[in-house]
Design a protein around this motif. Sequence first.
Motif, PDB file in Angstrom:
ATOM      1  N   LYS A 137       0.832  -1.201   0.000  1.00 56.40           N
ATOM      2  CA  LYS A 137       0.000   0.000   0.000  1.00 56.40           C
ATOM      3  C   LYS A 137       0.873   1.261   0.000  1.00 56.40           C
ATOM      4  N   PRO A 138       0.352   2.354  -0.578  1.00 53.16           N
ATOM      5  CA  PRO A 138       1.138   3.595  -0.672  1.00 53.16           C
ATOM      6  C   PRO A 138       1.696   4.071   0.672  1.00 53.16           C
ATOM      7  N   TYR A 139       0.870   4.003   1.724  1.00 53.44           N
ATOM      8  CA  TYR A 139       1.334   4.464   3.043  1.00 53.44           C
ATOM      9  C   TYR A 139       2.502   3.606   3.521  1.00 53.44           C
ATOM     10  N   GLU A 140       2.371   2.292   3.400  1.00 56.35           N
ATOM     11  CA  GLU A 140       3.451   1.386   3.817  1.00 56.35           C
ATOM     12  C   GLU A 140       4.702   1.628   2.994  1.00 56.35           C
ATOM     13  N   SER A 141       4.518   1.888   1.713  1.00 53.50           N
ATOM     14  CA  SER A 141       5.661   2.131   0.834  1.00 53.50           C
ATOM     15  C   SER A 141       6.401   3.402   1.239  1.00 53.50           C
ATOM     16  N   SER A 142       5.649   4.468   1.517  1.00 53.22           N
ATOM     17  CA  SER A 142       6.274   5.748   1.866  1.00 53.22           C
ATOM     18  C   SER A 142       6.970   5.696   3.230  1.00 53.22           C
ATOM     19  N   ILE A 165       2.976  11.297   2.332  1.00 56.31           N
ATOM     20  CA  ILE A 165       2.019  10.869   3.358  1.00 56.31           C
ATOM     21  C   ILE A 165       1.007  11.994   3.571  1.00 56.31           C
ATOM     22  N   THR A 166      -0.246  11.708   3.323  1.00 50.66           N
ATOM     23  CA  THR A 166      -1.285  12.743   3.409  1.00 50.66           C
ATOM     24  C   THR A 166      -1.956  12.787   4.776  1.00 50.66           C
ATOM     25  N   SER A 167      -1.876  11.699   5.528  1.00 49.25           N
ATOM     26  CA  SER A 167      -2.541  11.661   6.842  1.00 49.25           C
ATOM     27  C   SER A 167      -1.591  12.119   7.933  1.00 49.25           C
ATOM     28  N   ASP A 169      -0.733  11.462  10.995  1.00 52.57           N
ATOM     29  CA  ASP A 169      -0.880  10.446  12.026  1.00 52.57           C
ATOM     30  C   ASP A 169       0.437  10.254  12.771  1.00 52.57           C
ATOM     31  N   TYR A 170       0.445   9.287  13.664  1.00 55.21           N
ATOM     32  CA  TYR A 170       1.610   9.003  14.503  1.00 55.21           C
ATOM     33  C   TYR A 170       2.856   8.742  13.656  1.00 55.21           C
ATOM     34  N   GLY A 171       2.699   7.884  12.650  1.00 57.30           N
ATOM     35  CA  GLY A 171       3.839   7.512  11.823  1.00 57.30           C
ATOM     36  C   GLY A 171       4.468   8.710  11.130  1.00 57.30           C
ATOM     37  N   TYR A 172       3.629   9.630  10.674  1.00 60.65           N
ATOM     38  CA  TYR A 172       4.137  10.836  10.009  1.00 60.65           C
ATOM     39  C   TYR A 172       4.897  11.722  10.992  1.00 60.65           C
ATOM     40  N   PHE A 173       4.264  12.041  12.127  1.00 68.10           N
ATOM     41  CA  PHE A 173       4.887  12.957  13.090  1.00 68.10           C
ATOM     42  C   PHE A 173       6.170  12.375  13.671  1.00 68.10           C
ATOM     43  N   PHE A 174       6.175  11.084  13.949  1.00 65.90           N
ATOM     44  CA  PHE A 174       7.367  10.442  14.513  1.00 65.90           C
ATOM     45  C   PHE A 174       8.540  10.567  13.542  1.00 65.90           C
ATOM     46  N   ARG A 175       8.280  10.304  12.280  1.00 70.09           N
ATOM     47  CA  ARG A 175       9.342  10.374  11.280  1.00 70.09           C
ATOM     48  C   ARG A 175       9.754  11.810  10.986  1.00 70.09           C
ATOM     49  N   PHE A 176       8.801  12.732  10.986  1.00 67.70           N
ATOM     50  CA  PHE A 176       9.145  14.137  10.760  1.00 67.70           C
ATOM     51  C   PHE A 176      10.049  14.647  11.881  1.00 67.70           C
TER      52      PHE A 176
END
Length: 428
Positions: A137-142, A165-167, A169-176
Amino acid sequence: MKHLHLLTVIFLFTACQHRPIHIVSEKYVDSLLQQTVIPVAYKQNAEEIKFWQQKIDPKNPGMVAELKYASSLATRFNLTGDINDIKRSDSILHTINRTFKDKEAAPYLGLIRHAILQHKFLLADSFLQQAQRIGIKPYESSTTSFDVDFELGRFYEAEQELKKITSNDYGYFFRFSKLAHYRSDVDTAISSMQKALETAGTNLFLKQAALSNLADLYLHNGQLEKAYAYYKESIQLSSADLHSIMGIAWIALVHDKNTFLAEKLLAHVQIKTKSPEPIYKLMYVAQAKGDSIKEMQYAKEFVLKVSDSVYGNMYNKYLIEIFTGVLNEPAKAEAIAKNELLNRSTSQTYAWYVWALFKNNRYSEAYNVFQNHVSGKPLEGLELYWMGKVMKGLNKGYNAEQFFKEANKNKYDLSPVIIQDLEKNLDH
């Protein structure tokens, strides 16, 4: 008498100003170490391992139970530090791949996470490519691409994956937060990790990961009271968070200069985990106490443990630090640093190589590598200190001073002896 009383007040006020304020409470440490209740996380994990292991039918191999069992073993590694759990989990995932003839992406996603944990970054990249060929899935890929690119030093590519990543969410903020920290933008890193915490919901693992990382960021930024508070908050959720307990031990050591409390906490962790990390930190406690015999003992014990092939490249930075310091075997450090560049070529790993070359008296080569791969690039506190020592050794006083000043901003990432040397260099 009034004048005498006034002088007494001034003296007491001045004395209080110069008295070091201890952050870590001895009462808190005692209460923490006296806890006898086994954390729920251990019990739940043991139940999950047993449940999914029993669901596996060797005569009719499948995927769901096997994936769950592999995941529960990886969770136990995070709890107990037993590297053999990751090795066993890897073996199960490879078996699933063989069973399904490499046509399922899920096992590869697990293998990518494990490869990163074990610092096998090029292997993680090859697993990612295989998973993407199968289809994810795109989210998993990114998110997974970000993780691999970030560890390999492909920071531009990592940033581009994050933008996909458009959402929020936790995964986005943690990585940012990780990306901002790399860029030395600690304020953004902290605010992003705060947002990750807010989006963790009721997931205990995610909440503790965000809390302990927040504490690490505050420690890195010299805001030790906040670091202490977040470590405590994470431990309150579950005392299985040994990383946070070691974080408190480090504050006791580098700020409070309370080797007694630091040693107590690290000895407690050492009993609870098979990870070599508490041994490494106990080496610095011994160093701070001036106990060279214990210091050498811990250094050799750590090196012996992590030199086992099961650990691979996981502790290369620590080994370079020990071989250029306590054990004074710079040739070994140089070999390790050179090997690490084959694993990942970043400004950090090149700085390790520069330091090892310098300590091995290869000054011109060290400076050449520095100019081509390190100069002007983001570095962490220890690497900044090392580059300061290199510049000083090469009679480049201005450059040395700049590196020491930058290292001083993150001085609580460093050991007490290095902090003392750093402060001495800044005074001159």
